[in-house]
Design an enzyme around this catalytic site. Sequence first.
Site, PDB file in Angstrom:
ATOM      1  N   TYR A  63     -35.001   7.386   0.975  1.00  0.00           N
ATOM      2  CA  TYR A  63     -35.138   7.390   2.431  1.00  0.00           C
ATOM      3  C   TYR A  63     -36.460   8.077   2.753  1.00  0.00           C
ATOM      4  O   TYR A  63     -36.609   9.285   2.618  1.00  0.00           O
ATOM      5  CB  TYR A  63     -34.007   8.157   3.100  1.00  0.00           C
ATOM      6  CG  TYR A  63     -32.638   7.555   2.960  1.00  0.00           C
ATOM      7  CD1 TYR A  63     -32.442   6.241   2.554  1.00  0.00           C
ATOM      8  CD2 TYR A  63     -31.503   8.320   3.252  1.00  0.00           C
ATOM      9  CE1 TYR A  63     -31.176   5.702   2.438  1.00  0.00           C
ATOM     10  CE2 TYR A  63     -30.230   7.789   3.151  1.00  0.00           C
ATOM     11  CZ  TYR A  63     -30.073   6.486   2.730  1.00  0.00           C
ATOM     12  OH  TYR A  63     -28.805   5.969   2.615  1.00  0.00           O
ATOM     13  N   PRO A 214     -20.947   1.585  10.904  1.00  0.00           N
ATOM     14  CA  PRO A 214     -19.673   1.500  11.645  1.00  0.00           C
ATOM     15  C   PRO A 214     -19.692   0.525  12.808  1.00  0.00           C
ATOM     16  O   PRO A 214     -18.633   0.106  13.275  1.00  0.00           O
ATOM     17  CB  PRO A 214     -19.446   2.938  12.134  1.00  0.00           C
ATOM     18  CG  PRO A 214     -20.785   3.596  12.049  1.00  0.00           C
ATOM     19  CD  PRO A 214     -21.504   2.941  10.917  1.00  0.00           C
ATOM     20  N   LEU A 215     -20.887   0.112  13.277  1.00  0.00           N
ATOM     21  CA  LEU A 215     -20.965  -0.889  14.345  1.00  0.00           C
ATOM     22  C   LEU A 215     -21.766  -2.108  13.897  1.00  0.00           C
ATOM     23  O   LEU A 215     -22.193  -2.912  14.722  1.00  0.00           O
ATOM     24  CB  LEU A 215     -21.604  -0.289  15.604  1.00  0.00           C
ATOM     25  CG  LEU A 215     -20.728   0.670  16.408  1.00  0.00           C
ATOM     26  CD1 LEU A 215     -21.510   1.214  17.602  1.00  0.00           C
ATOM     27  CD2 LEU A 215     -19.463  -0.013  16.893  1.00  0.00           C
ATOM     28  N   PRO A 220     -21.181 -10.350  20.159  1.00  0.00           N
ATOM     29  CA  PRO A 220     -21.163  -9.886  21.555  1.00  0.00           C
ATOM     30  C   PRO A 220     -19.754  -9.774  22.110  1.00  0.00           C
ATOM     31  O   PRO A 220     -19.435  -8.822  22.843  1.00  0.00           O
ATOM     32  CB  PRO A 220     -21.985 -10.956  22.287  1.00  0.00           C
ATOM     33  CG  PRO A 220     -22.920 -11.478  21.247  1.00  0.00           C
ATOM     34  CD  PRO A 220     -22.128 -11.469  19.967  1.00  0.00           C
TER      35      PRO A 220
END
Length: 288
Positions: A63, A214-215, A220
Amino acid sequence: MSTMTNSATFKLGDHTVRRLGYGAMQLAGKGVFGPPRDRAEAIAVLREAVESGVNHIDTSDFYGPHVTNEIIREALHPYASDLLIVTKVGASRGADASWKPAFSRAELTQAVHDNLRNLGLDVVDVVNLRAMFDVHGPAEGSLDEALDVLADLKQQGLIRHIGLSNVTAKQIEDAGKITDIVCVQNQYNLAHRHDDALIDTLAARGIAYVPFFPLGGFSPLQSSALSDVAAKLNATPMQVALAWLLQRSPNILLIPGTSSRGHLRENLATATIELPSEALLELEKVAG
């Protein structure tokens, strides 16, 4: 389902950690590459997370590269005795910010030493091997040679425990024949539930499951349905998505990431949310 609070815990390796942890990926620059826009805020986020009870931080030396580990060291070293730092190896970054496999013995060994140096550690608590047969999701392929390298480093005392990331059920089973696996880190959320059966299998074996994104992958329509449930509960969609994961299985450990203290507080407040049965029914429709 039982109420989950910030004191709800699970055993990861030889550490007992709170199930709501912190993922450091967003502390790097855009695209997880280069330095953050606000290094002082990144340091403040880490310090507040630990002060708020977080004792599980997920990171990787790719990262940045090196950026998040250097910030973690600056913010938190010397580390609290109960703080578990989990890192990943198996990938590297190109000069164009691309993600590349890094599976050779030399690359894996160097990656572990880079993590040790940049985190300021003598031994890494948990090293996850990130499979790179497909950058976007699990794909079959042998991890044996790479795991042999990590098992050797574990025997040398540089690694305490080994986990896997972006892997299939078969790869997990095969890995267990080489070394003990303490955690699996795959994409999983309310709308992306390919690992449902795997989570239950791992729970029965006492192995932690650490979902990322998580999303991620919500349509939509699914996002709208999640927002509707969140509005009824006076919560944010992210809080509801995280709360659902906490209630999904006791072996799920969460590592939501953020680069702002305000967003961190919202995430940590998830630990006090229990989704009522009617909300769970509505969310099952999102999953469908």
